[in-house]
Design an enzyme around this catalytic site. Structure first.
Site: not given
Length: 292
Positions: A169, A174
Site C-alpha cells: 500500500e 492522508e
C-alpha cells in the site's frame, strides 16, 4: 509513528477486468509537465526540480457535465459500510450525492450526514489503470473537520491473489481533521503495516490548513525508491533499506484509490464542531513516465 492508526483493507474489493491498464488514448509525443504550485522549503524538505518534457502516460482531468459520474473506463465504485477495518462510520455509495463531476473540470467526493449515519464515496482504478513507476500526482482541495479522513492512495495489483499487506500500500496523501496543517505519506507491506507502517508527514509551510486551497500531492516512484512531495517540495524518500529484513513489495503495478472516510481509529469520530457536507475536490490525477 501513529500508534492509533490501524489500516486494514476490506477483502470485498470489487472484481474487475483482468487487464493491467486501460488507457484513454496513448500519447505519441512527450508532454510538458504542468508547473508545480509554489511552496516554501521547511523542516528538511527540498524542492524537486520540474521534469523537462516528461511523457504524460495517462490522466483523468474530470471534464464533463455537472452532476455526471466519473469516467467508468477509469473508475470503479466500492460500496458498503461495516467499518472498513478501521471502525469507520460511513457507508460508501455510488450515488451522485456522494461523487460527481462539477462541470468545472473537477471530481467532487462528498461525505454527508444521513440521519444518525454518514455516506461518502470510494473510487478505485483497480483492473483499469494500474501504473508501475513514474511520477504520480493529483491536485486536490481536501475537506476539513474533526473525524474527516480524506486520502489519495494505492494498492498493489496483486491484491486479489496475495491479500493485504502483502500486496503493498502506498499512501500518497492522508489527512485527519484534527491535524489541518499536516499531511501524511506512508508505506505498508509485510512486516510493516497498520500502526507499524513506514511513514512521515509534511507541514504546511505557513502552518495553514490544507483545506484552504488546492495542493498537488505526488510520488516519484522508481525501482526500490519512492519520494513524496507536496506542491513540488519533496519531504521524504523511502527505499529498500527502510524495510530492513522485510520484503519491498512496490516494484509492481498499483491502482489508485480516492476516498473520504468519516470517523475511525485514527481520526476519531465527528463532534459538535464538524460541519456536513464535507467535500474533497479533485482537479486531476496524472501519471508521467510510467511503465505500462
Amino acid at each position: 509513528m501513529r500508534s492509533s492508526r490501524i489500516r486494514t483493507i476490506r477483502t470485498t474489493l470489487t472484481a474487475t477486468a483482468a487487464m493491467a491498464l486501460v488507457l484513454v488514448a496513448p500519447l505519441a509525443a512527450p508532454a510538458a509537465v504542468p508547473g508545480a504550485e509554489t511552496g516554501t522549503e521547511t523542516g528538511g524538505a527540498t524542492r524537486t526540480g520540474e521534469v523537462e518534457a516528461a511523457a504524460l502516460t495517462w490522466s483523468d482531468e474530470f471534464d464533463g457535465p455537472a452532476g455526471s459520474a466519473p469516467n467508468g473506463a477509469n473508475w470503479n465504485f466500492e460500496t458498503g459500510g461495516g467499518g472498513w477495518g478501521n471502525n469507520e462510520l460511513q457507508t460508501y455509495t455510488d450515488s451522485r450525492d456522494n461523487s460527481a463531476l462539477d462541470g468545472n473540470g473537477n471530481l467532487v467526493i462528498t461525505a454527508r450526514q444521513s440521519g444518525s449515519g454518514y455516506t461518502s464515496a470510494r473510487l478505485t482504478t483497480k483492473g483499469k489503470v494500474q501504473p508501475k513507476f513514474g511520477r504520480l500526482e493529483a491536485r486536490i482541495q481536501i475537506p476539513r473537520g474533526q473525524g474527516i479522513w480524506p486520502a489519495f492512495w494505492m494498492l498493489g495489483g496483486q491484491f486479489d491473489n496475495v491479500g493485504w499487506p502483502s500486496s503493498g500500500e502506498i499512501d500518497i496523501m492522508e489527512n485527519v481533521g484534527y491535524e489541518p496543517h499536516l499531511v501524511h505519506g506512508t508505506l505498508h507491506g509485510p512486516g510493516y503495516s497498520g500502526a507499524n507502517g513506514i511513514t512521515g508527514q509534511y507541514m504546511h509551510p505557513q502552518g495553514w490548513s490544507f483545506a484552504d486551497t488546492f495542493h498537488t500531492f505526488a510520488v516519484d516512484w522508481q525501482p526500490g525508491s519512492i519520494t513524496w512531495s507536496v506542491d513540488g517540495v519533496a519531504y521524504q524518500t523511502f527505499t529498500t533499506a527502510d524495510t530492513g529484513a522485510n520484503p519491498w513489495v512496490f516494484d509492481q503495478p498499483f491502482f489508485f484509490i480516492l476516498n473520504v472516510a468519516v470517523g475511525g481509529n485514527w481520526p476519531g469520530n465527528p463532534d459538535g464542531t464538524t460541519q456536513f457536507p464535507q467535500s474533497m475536490v479533485v482537479d486531476y490525477v496524472r501519471v508521467y513516465d510510467s511503465q505500462l
